[in-house]
Design a protein around this motif. Structure first.
Motif, PDB file in Angstrom:
ATOM      1  N   MET A 329       0.851  -1.185   0.000  1.00  0.00           N
ATOM      2  CA  MET A 329       0.000   0.000   0.000  1.00  0.00           C
ATOM      3  C   MET A 329       0.887   1.235   0.000  1.00  0.00           C
ATOM      4  O   MET A 329       1.646   1.456   0.955  1.00  0.00           O
ATOM      5  CB  MET A 329      -0.928  -0.017   1.215  1.00  0.00           C
ATOM      6  N   HIS A 331       0.377   4.241   0.525  1.00  0.00           N
ATOM      7  CA  HIS A 331       0.113   5.230   1.570  1.00  0.00           C
ATOM      8  C   HIS A 331       0.520   4.742   2.958  1.00  0.00           C
ATOM      9  O   HIS A 331       0.307   5.444   3.952  1.00  0.00           O
ATOM     10  CB  HIS A 331      -1.363   5.620   1.578  1.00  0.00           C
ATOM     11  N   VAL A 351       0.277   6.174   8.170  1.00  0.00           N
ATOM     12  CA  VAL A 351      -0.516   6.302   6.953  1.00  0.00           C
ATOM     13  C   VAL A 351      -0.374   7.721   6.433  1.00  0.00           C
ATOM     14  O   VAL A 351      -0.708   8.683   7.151  1.00  0.00           O
ATOM     15  CB  VAL A 351      -1.994   5.959   7.222  1.00  0.00           C
ATOM     16  N   LYS A 413      -6.644  -0.220   3.343  1.00  0.00           N
ATOM     17  CA  LYS A 413      -6.583   0.041   1.901  1.00  0.00           C
ATOM     18  C   LYS A 413      -7.487   1.201   1.524  1.00  0.00           C
ATOM     19  O   LYS A 413      -7.110   2.059   0.714  1.00  0.00           O
ATOM     20  CB  LYS A 413      -6.981  -1.222   1.135  1.00  0.00           C
ATOM     21  N   GLY A 416      -6.302   4.861   1.562  1.00  0.00           N
ATOM     22  CA  GLY A 416      -5.508   5.374   0.461  1.00  0.00           C
ATOM     23  C   GLY A 416      -6.326   6.158  -0.541  1.00  0.00           C
ATOM     24  O   GLY A 416      -5.769   6.943  -1.323  1.00  0.00           O
TER      25      GLY A 416
END
Length: 419
Positions: A329, A331, A351, A413, A416
């Motif tokens: 991911m 982010h 994040v 997820k 993001g």
């Protein structure tokens, strides 16, 4: 293997209270195990039983003798659980309070002008106690820097700073921020190679739930755990101390036994719940092995727990099904690296574009319990060198499941899409 046995996972989860729901929140996934593990149902029952008994342990009556026998059994169970062939166990207010007591005694009995050594990865339970009592006792404090990239401190790191006049040393077994486990036996060996008579005190609070303990292999003088992080309840800590530390001058009542470290009337229920925890490890060891001896079963349980939790963390990092892992991911940043063999059931992340508190709250709204670690007096020693004001700690235990991790990955997820 636990992960290959759905029936065993179900049996494990059935032994814990509130495994999939919270009495305040309702349905939830518990990924806050590093802050305090789930409690065994047997512990809840035992606590209630002993809370109702008015008699003091040790008194010459059936209840007094019966409760003293419970305490004696718990100490014997701890010796098997932690593989201690000498020394003594005793309970205190908390793991942190016990570490302060152990370090206070070690420091005030150390030669004036000698040194106390510890590392920058340590929880303030040991760092604060060591620095405070080093100053009071006229000792120099030596800090061993940890590696920011891996979240680890090694025996080689200690050796760079060790000198023969080190009289007290502290070791963190596992970090509650990075989740990394230190090689206590190797660090202890390194310390003793330079300062053989050093008092070595270990903070085992974070490690205890994630793999077997082996005091015989560590060659240390003190080890503390917090039972609420290893399936028991809040309100007490457990320490083991060597015979050498037991006999050192320490706080005690006038004319009391020279090696006594307990103060006041003991809480039988706290000791009794320790026996419940040890019995659980014994049961689990019997489920994952053919071993017949209690210590062997406990060792088998520790290996199985470690293997399964490694599987869970790898699932979180690498993904499952069609869900990408945290490493994939864009982010998300994983503290201490995605590939780190020292990891023990914990992944800390940041994040991009989101304050960690906000991420934790958004996950909580979806019934996924995690925690924010801030660059404060608890975690600043790890986060500040990384330039991070905070992070999100996602901590697993062997009663968690791949399905729970999949729900967490799906939720992270989605964050993001806000960028």
């Amino acid at each position: 293997m636990i992960q290959d046995n759905p029936d065993l996972i179900a049996a494990i989860r059935d032994r814990f209270a509130h495994v999939d729901s919270c009495p305040f929140q309702g349905e939830r996934i518990f990924f806050e195990n590093a802050g305090g593990a789930l409690t065994l149902k047997s512990v809840v029952e035992t606590s209630g039983f002993y809370a109702a008994i008015p008699d003091n342990p040790g008194r010459i009556n059936p209840a007094g003798q019966g409760t003293q026998n419970v305490i004696n059994k718990a100490k014997a169970d701890l010796a098997v659980f932690m593989n201690a062939t000498s020394g003594q166990f005793f309970a205190g207010e908390s793991g942190t309070e016990l570490l302060f007591r152990l370090l206070r005694t070690a420091c005030v009995n150390a030669p004036k002008g000698s040194k106390v050594i510890g590392s920058s990865i340590e929880h303030p339970a040991t760092r604060s106690a060591a620095r405070r009592w080093a100053g009071i006792a006229g000792l120099d404090y030596v800090n061993v820097p940890h590696d920011d990239a891996t979240g680890l401190v090694t025996a080689a790191d200690y050796l760079k700073h060790l000198t023969p006049d080190v009289s007290v040393a502290t070791i963190l077994h596992a970090s509650p921020v990075t989740g990394m486990g230190m090689d206590v036996a190797e660090i202890s060996k390194a310390i003793r190679s330079v300062a053989p008579d050093c008092f070595i005190i270990v903070d085992g609070i974070q490690h205890a739930a994630h793999g077997q303990l082996d005091l015989e292999a560590y060659n240390v003088d003190g080890y503390a755990i917090s039972p609420y992080k290893v399936f028991s309840r809040h309100g007490y800590g457990i320490a083991w101390i060597s015979d050498r530390l037991s006999s050192a001058p320490h706080d005690m009542l006038i004319d009391a036994p020279a090696t006594g470290w307990e103060f006041g009337t003991r809480d039988t229920g706290s000791y009794a719940t320790v026996s419940d925890v040890v019995a659980y490890f014994d049961w689990l060891g019997g489920e994952v092995s053919e071993e017949s001896e209690p210590r062997k079963r406990i060792e088998a349980a520790g290996r199985a727990i470690h293997a399964y939790e490694t599987h869970l963390t790898n699932t979180a990092i690498n993904g499952t099904g069609n869900l990408p892992g945290l490493r994939d991911m864009e982010h998300v940043t994983i503290l201490a690296g995605a590939d780190n063999a020292a990891r023990e059931g914990l992944v800390s992340i940041v994040v991009d574009g989101h304050a960690s508190e906000d991420v934790v709250e958004r996950l909580n709204q979806q019934g996924i319990r995690t925690h924010t670690r801030k660059a404060d007096h608890y975690s600043g020693n790890v986060l500040t060198p990384l330039g991070l004001p905070d992070c999100i700690r996602i901590s697993f235990c062997h009663y968690n499941t791949e399905q729970e991790i999949a729900r967490m990955l799906a939720a992270v997820k989605e964050l993001g899409k806000d960028g």
